[in-house]
Each structure stands twice: as structure tokens, then as C-alpha cells.
Scaffold this motif. Structure first.
Motif, PDB file in Angstrom:
ATOM      1  N   PRO A 101       0.816  -1.220   0.000  1.00  0.00           N
ATOM      2  CA  PRO A 101       0.000   0.000   0.000  1.00  0.00           C
ATOM      3  C   PRO A 101       0.845   1.263   0.000  1.00  0.00           C
ATOM      4  CG  PRO A 101       0.015  -1.005   2.175  1.00  0.00           C
ATOM      5  CD  PRO A 101       0.689  -1.973   1.251  1.00  0.00           C
ATOM      6  N   ASP A 102       0.359   2.277  -0.690  1.00  0.00           N
ATOM      7  CA  ASP A 102       1.004   3.577  -0.667  1.00  0.00           C
ATOM      8  C   ASP A 102       0.716   4.255   0.661  1.00  0.00           C
ATOM      9  OD1 ASP A 102       1.929   3.258  -3.259  1.00  0.00           O
ATOM     10  OD2 ASP A 102       0.090   4.095  -4.123  1.00  0.00           O
ATOM     11  N   TRP A 103       1.524   5.256   0.991  1.00  0.00           N
ATOM     12  CA  TRP A 103       1.355   5.995   2.236  1.00  0.00           C
ATOM     13  C   TRP A 103      -0.045   6.619   2.283  1.00  0.00           C
ATOM     14  CZ3 TRP A 103       4.104   5.904   6.509  1.00  0.00           C
ATOM     15  CH2 TRP A 103       3.878   6.884   7.482  1.00  0.00           C
ATOM     16  N   SER A 104      -0.765   6.390   3.381  1.00  0.00           N
ATOM     17  CA  SER A 104      -2.117   6.917   3.633  1.00  0.00           C
ATOM     18  C   SER A 104      -3.193   6.249   2.784  1.00  0.00           C
ATOM     19  CB  SER A 104      -2.182   8.444   3.442  1.00  0.00           C
ATOM     20  OG  SER A 104      -1.260   9.091   4.294  1.00  0.00           O
ATOM     21  N   GLN A 105      -2.840   5.250   1.989  1.00  0.00           N
ATOM     22  CA  GLN A 105      -3.820   4.561   1.152  1.00  0.00           C
ATOM     23  C   GLN A 105      -4.605   3.554   1.990  1.00  0.00           C
ATOM     24  OE1 GLN A 105      -2.083   2.110  -1.865  1.00  0.00           O
ATOM     25  NE2 GLN A 105      -3.990   1.052  -2.333  1.00  0.00           N
ATOM     26  N   ALA A 106      -5.938   3.582   1.871  1.00  0.00           N
ATOM     27  CA  ALA A 106      -6.783   2.578   2.517  1.00  0.00           C
ATOM     28  C   ALA A 106      -6.763   1.310   1.676  1.00  0.00           C
ATOM     29  CB  ALA A 106      -8.208   3.092   2.673  1.00  0.00           C
ATOM     30  N   TYR A 107      -6.447   0.190   2.281  1.00  0.00           N
ATOM     31  CA  TYR A 107      -6.274  -1.037   1.500  1.00  0.00           C
ATOM     32  C   TYR A 107      -6.886  -2.270   2.149  1.00  0.00           C
ATOM     33  CZ  TYR A 107      -2.551  -2.268   4.828  1.00  0.00           C
ATOM     34  OH  TYR A 107      -1.851  -2.576   5.962  1.00  0.00           O
ATOM     35  N   ALA A 108      -7.509  -2.122   3.311  1.00  0.00           N
ATOM     36  CA  ALA A 108      -8.120  -3.257   4.002  1.00  0.00           C
ATOM     37  C   ALA A 108      -9.294  -2.744   4.825  1.00  0.00           C
ATOM     38  CB  ALA A 108      -7.096  -3.959   4.896  1.00  0.00           C
ATOM     39  N   VAL A 109     -10.082  -3.683   5.346  1.00  0.00           N
ATOM     40  CA  VAL A 109     -11.232  -3.340   6.189  1.00  0.00           C
ATOM     41  C   VAL A 109     -11.135  -4.135   7.486  1.00  0.00           C
ATOM     42  CG1 VAL A 109     -13.742  -3.373   6.436  1.00  0.00           C
ATOM     43  CG2 VAL A 109     -12.712  -2.800   4.225  1.00  0.00           C
ATOM     44  N   LEU A 110     -11.238  -3.431   8.605  1.00  0.00           N
ATOM     45  CA  LEU A 110     -11.216  -4.047   9.922  1.00  0.00           C
ATOM     46  C   LEU A 110     -12.639  -4.203  10.429  1.00  0.00           C
ATOM     47  CD1 LEU A 110      -9.840  -4.809  12.713  1.00  0.00           C
ATOM     48  CD2 LEU A 110      -9.994  -2.366  13.244  1.00  0.00           C
ATOM     49  N   THR A 111     -12.972  -5.414  10.873  1.00  0.00           N
ATOM     50  CA  THR A 111     -14.292  -5.688  11.439  1.00  0.00           C
ATOM     51  C   THR A 111     -14.133  -6.322  12.814  1.00  0.00           C
ATOM     52  OG1 THR A 111     -15.241  -6.057   9.235  1.00  0.00           O
ATOM     53  CG2 THR A 111     -16.484  -6.903  11.118  1.00  0.00           C
ATOM     54  N   ILE A 112     -14.816  -5.747  13.812  1.00  0.00           N
ATOM     55  CA  ILE A 112     -14.838  -6.321  15.157  1.00  0.00           C
ATOM     56  C   ILE A 112     -16.296  -6.523  15.537  1.00  0.00           C
ATOM     57  CG2 ILE A 112     -14.125  -6.077  17.561  1.00  0.00           C
ATOM     58  CD1 ILE A 112     -11.915  -4.238  16.686  1.00  0.00           C
ATOM     59  N   PRO A 113     -16.812  -7.742  15.388  1.00  0.00           N
ATOM     60  CA  PRO A 113     -18.243  -7.984  15.616  1.00  0.00           C
ATOM     61  C   PRO A 113     -18.743  -7.547  16.992  1.00  0.00           C
ATOM     62  CG  PRO A 113     -17.238  -9.843  14.486  1.00  0.00           C
ATOM     63  CD  PRO A 113     -16.122  -8.944  14.883  1.00  0.00           C
ATOM     64  N   ARG A 114     -17.976  -7.810  18.048  1.00  0.00           N
ATOM     65  CA  ARG A 114     -18.449  -7.449  19.393  1.00  0.00           C
ATOM     66  C   ARG A 114     -18.730  -5.955  19.514  1.00  0.00           C
ATOM     67  NH1 ARG A 114     -18.715  -8.835  24.757  1.00  0.00           N
ATOM     68  NH2 ARG A 114     -17.966 -10.953  24.446  1.00  0.00           N
ATOM     69  N   LEU A 115     -17.951  -5.134  18.818  1.00  0.00           N
ATOM     70  CA  LEU A 115     -18.100  -3.688  18.924  1.00  0.00           C
ATOM     71  C   LEU A 115     -18.959  -3.099  17.809  1.00  0.00           C
ATOM     72  CD1 LEU A 115     -14.417  -2.695  19.832  1.00  0.00           C
ATOM     73  CD2 LEU A 115     -16.277  -3.401  21.352  1.00  0.00           C
ATOM     74  N   GLY A 116     -19.410  -3.943  16.873  1.00  0.00           N
ATOM     75  CA  GLY A 116     -20.166  -3.431  15.737  1.00  0.00           C
ATOM     76  C   GLY A 116     -19.341  -2.494  14.886  1.00  0.00           C
ATOM     77  N   LEU A 117     -18.044  -2.758  14.809  1.00  0.00           N
ATOM     78  CA  LEU A 117     -17.103  -1.860  14.142  1.00  0.00           C
ATOM     79  C   LEU A 117     -16.712  -2.405  12.774  1.00  0.00           C
ATOM     80  CD1 LEU A 117     -15.226   0.652  14.398  1.00  0.00           C
ATOM     81  CD2 LEU A 117     -13.492  -0.902  15.321  1.00  0.00           C
ATOM     82  N   ARG A 118     -16.703  -1.506  11.793  1.00  0.00           N
ATOM     83  CA  ARG A 118     -16.262  -1.860  10.444  1.00  0.00           C
ATOM     84  C   ARG A 118     -15.682  -0.601   9.810  1.00  0.00           C
ATOM     85  NH1 ARG A 118     -16.585  -5.882   6.812  1.00  0.00           N
ATOM     86  NH2 ARG A 118     -17.041  -5.426   4.628  1.00  0.00           N
ATOM     87  N   VAL A 119     -14.356  -0.539   9.720  1.00  0.00           N
ATOM     88  CA  VAL A 119     -13.684   0.679   9.261  1.00  0.00           C
ATOM     89  C   VAL A 119     -12.531   0.340   8.330  1.00  0.00           C
ATOM     90  CG1 VAL A 119     -14.270   2.078  11.279  1.00  0.00           C
ATOM     91  CG2 VAL A 119     -12.215   0.657  11.318  1.00  0.00           C
ATOM     92  N   PRO A 120     -12.114   1.322   7.513  1.00  0.00           N
ATOM     93  CA  PRO A 120     -10.968   1.086   6.624  1.00  0.00           C
ATOM     94  C   PRO A 120      -9.656   1.049   7.409  1.00  0.00           C
ATOM     95  CG  PRO A 120     -12.273   3.000   5.932  1.00  0.00           C
ATOM     96  CD  PRO A 120     -12.689   2.656   7.318  1.00  0.00           C
ATOM     97  N   VAL A 121      -8.696   0.330   6.859  1.00  0.00           N
ATOM     98  CA  VAL A 121      -7.330   0.321   7.374  1.00  0.00           C
ATOM     99  C   VAL A 121      -6.458   0.987   6.317  1.00  0.00           C
ATOM    100  CG1 VAL A 121      -5.360  -1.076   8.092  1.00  0.00           C
ATOM    101  CG2 VAL A 121      -7.691  -1.804   8.671  1.00  0.00           C
ATOM    102  N   ALA A 122      -5.704   2.011   6.729  1.00  0.00           N
ATOM    103  CA  ALA A 122      -4.828   2.730   5.804  1.00  0.00           C
ATOM    104  C   ALA A 122      -3.384   2.607   6.253  1.00  0.00           C
ATOM    105  CB  ALA A 122      -5.230   4.197   5.707  1.00  0.00           C
TER     106      ALA A 122
END
Length: 261
Positions: free
Chosen positions: A110-131
Motif C-alpha cells: 500500500p502507498d502511504w495513507s492509502q486505505a487497502y483493508a477493512v477491519l471488522t470487530i463484531p463485538r463492537l459493531g465496528l467496520r472501518v478502513p485500514v490505511a
């Protein structure tokens, strides 16, 4: 009977004092309103905007992966972790193991600051990009989770280390203190989904405790926390206590499975 005489200078002094008090009161009220607006901006507006932006980025990544248009880099040299289905005694064929190894090898750089993955944590209801990177302006303040440059990538032997805000700007890691052993943490990339299970938590350490993001993560401030053998680790870090940046809260997990896309 003597009649008191009020001099003009006395009247002017009283008038100046009244104007000074009135002006001071206006300044205090204005300063209070400005501070209130700043608090509202930090605690509400930045969260609202960052979350909306993060949601749009997750949707964009999913569209790219679905269309097969995601960027391809040179590939990483890390070895894929053996998932349960890839163990020699599981009866899984060579083809499946080859696909799993290929999924990790296909990970782009990945390039610097590029979002390239998605993090999911079911217990927290969290789904966000990883850069890539942990820049506040270019990554964390957008509501993304940042990958510590130089640490491992998903599925690689070593430590895939991440940072995220606990308060303001989307605050994706606000509640990671609620994670318990065996809670799942998923990382989706263009080529595979990697599932980690929470294993250990370091409630508080120094902001300069670089040991927690090393390939074999172990606190150099509190050596009783961490690991002593190579493995496939994930590290989540954020500030603690809330609304401060004095210390760091750390959650570690271990890779339990990998599913090619």
C-alpha cells in the motif's frame, strides 16, 4: 445645609467603569460560546464526518474488490499463516493450501495513507478502513485505523499493528477495552479475509512503549505483558484514559484462520 457637588470627572470615571464591565461581560460570553462550539465540533461534528467518510471508503473498497479493479503492488514476502483448514492432518488438498499461500503473496504494497483493508470487530459493531501509516491528518482524523509502517501485513508471520482514535474523529477504538479473550477481529483485503482471536490486553503503558508493536510483541515498560515466541499477531493500540493521550491501551490477538476471496 451644604449640597454635594458631583464633578464631571467623577461621572466620566463611573461611565468608563460601566463600559469596561459591560465589555468584559460581552467578551466572557463570547469566549464561552466559542469554547462551546469547539467542544461541539470536536465531540460531535468530527465524529459525524469521519464516520460518514469511513463508511463511504469501506463501500468503495468493496466495489473495487468486487470488480477486480483494486491496485496490485509488488507483493509482500511474508509467509502465509497455516489456518486450521491447511494443517497436514486436516485432509485438505494441496490446491487449497496453495490458494491460501497465494492469497497472502498477492497482497499489494500500500502507498502511504492509502486505505487497502477493512477491519471488522463484531463485538463492537465496528467496520472501518485500514490505511497505511498513522498520520493524524491523512489517516486517523478521517476515522480510519492506521497500520504502523514497518510492521507485518495481514496473514504474515510477525505483528500486524494498528492504531486508532479513542475519542473524536470517528473514535473507532473507543471501546476496545471491552474486548475479551477469544473475541474475533477480522481483516479483509482484496485477496483474503484473516481472522484473529483476541488473546491478551495491556490496560496501560507508556506512549513510547515501542515493544508492543515489535514482530514479537512484548512491552518494554511492563515486560510481564506480551509474547516470547514468533507467531501471527495483531496489535490494536489507542490512547488511554479517554480524552487524553498520555498512555496507551493495547489489545493483542492471534491469527486463527485465513479465507481466500
Amino acid at each position: 445645609m451644604r449640597v454635594p457637588v458631583v464633578q464631571h470627572t467623577t461621572r466620566r470615571q463611573r461611565a468608563r467603569r460601566r463600559r469596561a464591565l459591560w465589555t468584559g461581560g460581552e467578551l466572557l460570553v463570547t469566549a464561552g460560546l466559542v469554547l462551546l462550539l469547539l467542544v461541539v465540533h470536536q465531540l460531535w461534528w468530527t465524529n459525524r464526518e469521519a464516520r460518514r467518510g469511513a463508511e463511504r471508503k469501506v463501500e468503495a473498497l468493496e466495489r473495487e474488490w468486487g470488480e477486480g479493479t483494486g491496485g496490485q503492488g509488488d507483493g509482500d514476502s511474508g509467509t502465509a499463516a497455516p489456518s486450521a483448514s491447511a494443517q497436514p492432518n486436516s485432509g485438505t488438498g494441496t490446491g487449497t493450501r496453495t490458494r491460501q499461500q497465494t492469497a497472502t503473496a498477492r497482497q499489494p504494497r500500500p502507498d502511504w495513507s492509502q486505505a487497502y483493508a477493512v477491519l471488522t470487530i463484531p463485538r463492537l459493531g465496528l467496520r472501518v478502513p485500514v490505511a497505511e501509516g498513522v498520520s493524524k491528518q491523512d489517516v486517523l482524523n478521517k476515522g480510519y485505523v492506521g497500520h504502523y509502517r514497518g510492521t507485518g501485513q495481514p496473514g504474515q508471520v510477525g505483528n500486524f499493528a494498528l492504531a486508532g482514535h479513542r475519542n473524536t474523529h470517528g473514535e473507532p477504538f473507543r471501546y476496545i477495552n471491552r474486548l475479551r479473550a477469544k473475541d474475533l477481529v477480522e481483516i479483509e483485503t482484496e485477496s483474503a479475509t484473516y481472522t484473529y482471536a483476541v488473546d491478551r490486553t495491556l490496560p496501560q503503558t507508556s506512549a513510547r512503549d515501542s515493544g508492543v508493536v515489535r514482530p514479537i510483541p512484548r512491552s518494554i515498560v511492563k515486560p510481564g505483558y506480551g509474547y516470547s515466541e514468533p507467531g501471527y499477531y495483531i496489535t490494536l493500540t489507542t490512547c488511554t484514559p479517554e480524552y487524553t493521550s498520555r498512555y496507551r491501551l493495547v489489545v493483542w490477538g492471534k491469527l486463527v484462520s485465513m479465507r481466500p476471496r
